[in-house]
Design an enzyme around this catalytic site. Structure first.
Site, PDB file in Angstrom:
ATOM      1  N   ASP A 442      -4.795 -10.121  42.460  1.00  0.00           N
ATOM      2  CA  ASP A 442      -3.663 -10.372  43.355  1.00  0.00           C
ATOM      3  C   ASP A 442      -2.436  -9.688  42.743  1.00  0.00           C
ATOM      4  OD1 ASP A 442      -1.544 -11.324  44.848  1.00  0.00           O
ATOM      5  OD2 ASP A 442      -2.189 -13.419  44.801  1.00  0.00           O
ATOM      6  N   HIS A 443      -1.974  -8.615  43.405  1.00  0.00           N
ATOM      7  CA  HIS A 443      -0.890  -7.825  42.834  1.00  0.00           C
ATOM      8  C   HIS A 443       0.429  -8.593  42.812  1.00  0.00           C
ATOM      9  CE1 HIS A 443       0.846  -4.340  41.191  1.00  0.00           C
ATOM     10  NE2 HIS A 443       0.181  -3.426  41.852  1.00  0.00           N
ATOM     11  N   ARG A 444       0.549  -9.665  43.587  1.00  0.00           N
ATOM     12  CA  ARG A 444       1.775 -10.474  43.546  1.00  0.00           C
ATOM     13  C   ARG A 444       1.906 -11.206  42.214  1.00  0.00           C
ATOM     14  NH1 ARG A 444       0.656 -14.213  48.618  1.00  0.00           N
ATOM     15  NH2 ARG A 444      -1.207 -14.471  47.316  1.00  0.00           N
TER      16      ARG A 444
END
Length: 470
Positions: A442-444
């Site tokens: 999850d790049h967040r």
């Protein structure tokens, strides 16, 4: 004063569940903390405990019934309280007359099966073509007439019967005291399929003039009656030459839950992927040595799960989860382990993998896998976790990517270990056993450089496997 016990929301975003069992009977008193109902969700069986002492006045829902979250399931009162007029008490609470463990009262009562002609309301799940008989079709051979009163059955048997569209009151139980078990349901499904295959050649032909995408009976025909005599293709037209084998199988509760979660994850979470390769000859040798003395057989996947826990300790910034309110930083390493079942994928969570021995990981994983396939996992065992490990190596898949399970920030996809040529550090050509893995992120919550640090650490642990047991 008497009050209603309602179907609780066992898991977030759960709209309905199955009332799997009543450990209590009408007239029983219970203490706070006693189990008063057993609820079955898409993935688990949950015991509902009484928050306060009380007594059961009337059970409003029979076992095996689908109930919407918030709907009443029982009328309860304080300990020692006498309810002289139960129907009046139900009316005061906004319900019509209820009769013991009969259908759920209220504005949408469950239909009564009488065998009378004419269209009946559609059941919660449409019966799959070629599996369940129509209302007028006789029950499978050896099945008794409609049972009167309570039918005892295992939760798994009820689940299989619902998913196959088999009327539960047509089943004959072979278990203790006539209890319906899995084998009884499977026998009924086989009998129904054989009966459907026997009558299929005599089904009425599809009108040749019906265009694709339209019902042969016309647009005005009610959906409940527009049941084709033979399976049709996705557009509703006659199937291809092998169309006699086609069938529409209703989605199970678990399959719907999986579809909803994966669609939500893939459409709302910005995934990125890192791929790694590890030489695992030393890991396989360590596994052989451990299995010579371990109390339970240790698999490669058990060692991989433990290595993920060690990598999370080495790079704790990856041991996080994304929430709208902020970043959730986990204090320990709890890992989901994907288990394939007949109904779909479930991911029970191993708590404190960083503190577990390899043998403990192996024992816990096997226990989860066994109970997952029997539908006996508890809801709390499916919640939480900072990451998930999913392994398709045993099926021969060399490499694949997995979809994240929010709010977890990572999921590791593990492929099969293969012998292949490699170049050694000395620049020489050799043959080694190579394991390919893919980390979905999850790049967040985790940036690329941080995920790369984690992958480097994880591969190093696999190639220096004594770090797993130290």
């Amino acid at each position: 004063m008497a009050d209603l016990l309602r179907m609780p929301e066992i898991a977030a975003n759960t709209e309905e569940a199955v009332l799997a069992g009543w450990p209590v009977a009408e007239g029983d008193e219970f203490a706070a903390g006693d189990v008063i109902a057993t609820i079955e969700t898409a993935k688990a069986v949950v015991d509902v405990e009484a928050p306060t002492p009380g007594a059961v006045v009337r059970l409003l829902v029979p076992e095996g019934t689908d109930v919407a979250v918030g709907d009443p399931i029982a009328l309860i009162a304080a300990p020692g309280e006498t309810v002289d007029d139960v129907d009046a008490a139900l009316a005061r609470l906004g319900l019509g007359t209820a009769t013991g463990t009969g259908p759920t009262p209220g504005p949408t009562p469950a239909p009564t099966t009488t065998g009378a002609p004419g269209p009946a309301p559609a059941p919660p799940r449409s019966a799959p073509a070629g599996v369940a008989a129509a209302p007028a079709t006789p029950p499978p051979a050896g099945a008794p007439a409609t049972a009167v009163g309570r039918i005892f059955a295992s939760p798994l048997a009820r689940k299989l019967a619902r998913e196959a569209g088999i009327p539960f009151d047509t089943l004959r139980g072979s278990g203790p005291q006539g209890r319906v078990v899995r084998a009884d349901v499977e026998a009924a499904i086989a009998a129904a399929r054989a009966a459907a295959a026997a009558v299929a050649p005599t089904a009425a032909p599809t009108p040749p003039a019906a265009p694709a995408g339209h019902s042969p009976a016309g647009a005005a025909q009610p959906a409940a009656e527009a049941v084709p005599a033979a399976p049709t293709g996705p557009q509703g037209a006659a199937g291809t030459p092998d169309g006699d084998d086609d069938a529409l199988v209703p989605h199970s509760r678990l399959r719907r839950a999986i579809a909803r979660r994966l669609t939500e994850s893939k459409s709302t979470v910005p995934h990125f992927y890192l791929r790694g390769r590890a030489r695992v000859d030393a890991l396989l040798a360590l596994r052989t040595e451990l299995n010579a003395a371990a109390p339970v057989k240790i698999s490669v996947n058990d060692l991989v799960v433990k290595a993920v826990g060690q990598a999370h300790l080495a790079v704790p910034q990856v041991n996080v989860g994304w929430t709208d309110a902020g970043m959730w930083v986990f204090g320990g390493v709890d890992l989901g382990v994907a288990v394939a079942t007949e109904g779909g994928l479930v991911t029970p969570v191993l708590r404190g993998v960083d503190r577990m021995s390899v043998s403990a990981v192996a024992a816990a994983t096997r226990d989860f896998a066994d109970r997952a396939r029997r539908g006996a996992l508890r809801q709390h065992e499916l919640e939480g976790g900072s990451a998930t490990v999913t392994n398709l190596g045993m099926y021969g898949a060399e490499e694949f990517s997995a979809i994240l399970n929010p709010p977890q920030a990572t999921i590791l996809a593990v492929g099969a270990a293969r012998r292949e040529p490699v170049v050694t550090d000395a620049g020489e050509l050799a043959v080694a056993t190579v394991l390919r893995v893919t980390l979905s992120v999850d790049h967040r919550a985790v940036d690329g450089a941080l995920a790369a640090q984690w992958m480097r650490e994880f591969v190093a642990i696999l190639e220096q496997p004594l770090r797993i047991v130290c």
